[in-house]
Design an enzyme around this catalytic site. Structure first.
Site, PDB file in Angstrom:
ATOM      1  N   HIS A 189       7.435 -27.726  43.477  1.00 23.77           N
ATOM      2  CA  HIS A 189       6.800 -26.892  42.447  1.00 23.77           C
ATOM      3  C   HIS A 189       5.355 -27.307  42.234  1.00 23.77           C
ATOM      4  CE1 HIS A 189       6.667 -29.796  39.119  1.00 23.77           C
ATOM      5  NE2 HIS A 189       7.896 -30.163  39.401  1.00 23.77           N
ATOM      6  N   CYS A 245       4.856 -14.357  62.139  1.00 21.24           N
ATOM      7  CA  CYS A 245       4.640 -15.078  60.890  1.00 21.24           C
ATOM      8  C   CYS A 245       5.019 -16.541  61.120  1.00 21.24           C
ATOM      9  CB  CYS A 245       5.438 -14.465  59.738  1.00 21.24           C
ATOM     10  SG  CYS A 245       7.214 -14.415  59.981  1.00 21.24           S
TER      11      CYS A 245
END
Length: 594
Positions: free
Chosen positions: A194, A510
């Site tokens: 995070h 990707c």
């Protein structure tokens, strides 16, 4: 003190100069003693008060984050931490230690934290391993409330502070967002932590994974943080300061020069058009994509939806999240990958996790993941599909299915999509009934079944991270095998050529390969015309494409085709790049595998 240089994981680019402001939460001293039975209920009540106090603090911080920052990731992480406080793996376990073993509350909390972290340590997937830091953060808050210690060490920061910590909490990011912090560096965390996600959204220079950081720094020391290279210089000399000032100035000029091309097409000198898309994890990254001229979102990783305050059980919440991205992209296409969680999630505690398959499905981390989990958890899958369909009324959106290896899986997924269409139609909802459906090509099985899959889907996205790992049988995150994870290996080149030659539907590359300018001429030479990458890579890849000759790139591919090792291939590519673009690749080398 002599100059000391540390190297970590580059997260957010930029060069910062400042003074160290250390935050070491690990050094809270915890008393340990046993209580007689008659005192244990009172101790449990003290523990409960600390939990309620922690909940009140988190709620106050969450409200402030929404008022002051409008910052979804911070708000949602605080909500997730509040959920951990009452999760059975934390709350009940600590209470049981107090009642049954007579541990004092601080000791019980510390013991519970260690036990839960051990559970996370047995989970192989890096994203879920990094969730152990959330348990540390929550436990630290409870301990500080039990001990009566200040829980906001980042209040009233001086201008130019460089935060040095073991890890950062969502509450910490509130302080960072309100202050003139120059940078932050941590010992813990990784690219999917995070802290990394928030750093990218805040745009603050950041380096994570700096082993020994807190032992190496002291308060108010001079420090330089190079978020682009992952380098931290402690107590720099005058010469080091001058050198990094020069680096910062040069990068600023380079960035300004690259951004001058933002509205120009990525087109080779002989007319080969390449479309450049961006990868995102949270909605706040869309603004950066627009700033660098991305032509759309090529990969929206929805595993991070909970960070954007999305209720995974509510199709309207899904639809609002995807619709917000579409609105910000102003008509540019958005490709939403359905949840790509892995079988290696087994054994993880339930702490604040929204999508959890049955407990144990075998030992292989590649076995139960992606579309396989979605098809086993059909109600949740249909909720996400309904959300994507609802968003389709607001702009061009595509559905991307991860880890499809079999035509049966594709058909079952499309069956779930049809059910989602019928449910929405019955409600009278507005949506595009012809939303495009694509498949991630990331396993040898999907490569060899390409012709079958493309008969029943609309596009492919080549997931090069997993594809290279599986082709080479090498984990890029494992130091013992990461040197084998080489996109320039002849085996990988043959797989990429097979995909491009056999595909009759649009194909996008990707993953990290798309973002590596060293490999751009190879991808152009193979005929790929859609690449999706992190926003920071788009300007340099665009600049390179605009200076390449597609015909020369095809000749390069022919030239390297019969080479036998990755070393030989890389040497030949470097040789050509030094001739074609000497200012960009004077010492051309492939990017290190992240």
């Amino acid at each position: 003190m002599s100059v000391r240089v540390l190297h970590g994981i580059p997260i957010c680019p930029g060069v910062a100069f400042g003074q160290v402001h250390p935050v070491d939460r690990r050094r809270v001293t915890v008393p340990r003693f046993r209580l007689p039975p008659e005192q244990r209920n009172a101790e449990k009540a003290r523990f409960e008060r600390a939990i309620r106090e922690s909940e009140a603090q988190l709620e106050a911080l969450r409200s402030r984050s929404e008022e002051e920052l409008g910052f979804g990731p911070v708000s949602n992480l605080l909500r997730a931490h509040a959920m951990i406080l009452r999760d059975g793996a934390f709350f009940d376990a600590a209470a049981d230690r107090i009642e049954e073993e007579g541990q004092n509350a601080e000791w019980a909390v510390r013991s519970t934290i260690r036990e839960v972290k051990r559970l996370f340590d047995h989970v192989d997937h890096p994203y879920f391993r990094e969730r152990r830091s959330d348990v540390d953060v929550v436990g630290d808050r409870v301990l500080r409330n039990l001990l009566g210690i200040e829980s906001d060490p980042l209040a009233n920061l001086p201008p130019g502070a460089v935060i040095a910590a073991y890890d950062l909490t969502p509450a910490d990011t509130l302080a960072l967002g309100r202050s003139a912090v120059a940078a932050f560096v941590t010992e813990g965390g990784g690219r999917t932590s995070h802290t990394a996600i928030l750093a990218r959204a805040l745009g603050v220079p950041c380096v994570l994974g700096l082993s020994g950081l807190l032992d190496a720094v002291q308060a108010e020391q001079a420090i330089i943080v190079d978020g682009g290279s992952g380098t931290v210089v402690i107590e720099p000399s005058d010469g080091e300061v001058s050198r990094y000032q020069g680096i910062a100035q040069r990068r600023a000029k380079e960035e300004a020069s690259l951004l001058a091309d933002r509205d120009l097409p990525a087109q080779t000198v002989d007319g080969h058009r390449v479309r450049l898309f961006g990868n995102i994890e949270v909605r706040q990254e869309v603004e950066v994509l627009r700033r660098v001229g991305a032509e759309g979102v090529g990969l929206y990783r929805t595993e991070f939806l909970h960070i954007d305050e999305v209720d995974l059980e509510d199709p309207d919440a899904h639809g609002a999240a995807y619709g917000s991205v579409l609105a910000q992209m102003e008509g540019r296409p958005v490709t939403v990958r359905t949840l790509d969680l892995g079988g290696d999630k087994r054994g993880a505690p339930s702490l604040a996790m929204d999508w959890e398959p049955e407990a144990d499905h075998g030992a292989s981390p590649l076995g139960l993941r992606g579309i396989r989990i979605s098809l086993r958890e059909l109600p949740g899958f249909r909720v996400q599909l309904q959300g994507i369909l609802q968003a389709s009324a607001r702009g061009p959106i595509r559905i991307l299915l991860p880890f499809v290896t079999d035509l049966v899986e594709l058909r079952e997924a499309k069956g779930a999509l049809e059910r989602a269409r019928r449910d929405l139609a019955a409600k009278g909802a507005d949506f595009d009934p012809d939303v495009a459906v694509g498949v991630m090509i990331e396993t040898p099985a999907s490569v060899f079944c390409l012709e079958h899959l493309q008969e029943e889907c609309d596009f492919f996205s080549v997931g090069t991270n997993d594809l290279v790992s599986l082709v080479m049988s090498a984990d890029r995150n494992d130091e013992a095998t990461s040197h084998i994870h080489r996109p320039a290996h002849p085996a990988v080149l043959r797989v990429l050529r097979t995909i491009r030659e056999r595909a009759s539907v649009p194909v996008c590359i990707c993953g990290e390969l798309a973002a590596d300018p060293f490999m751009t001429p190879v991808l152009v030479g193979l005929g790929y015309d859609e690449l999706s990458m992190a926003a920071a890579s788009i300007p340099v890849v665009k600049r390179l494409v605009r200076r390449l000759d597609a015909g020369a790139c095809r000749e390069l591919v022919d030239d390297i085709w019969n080479l036998r090792t990755a070393d030989e291939v890389e040497a030949r590519i470097a040789e050509r790049l030094r001739v074609w673009v000497p200012d960009l690749f004077g010492g051309a080398q492939p990017a290190e595998t992240p």
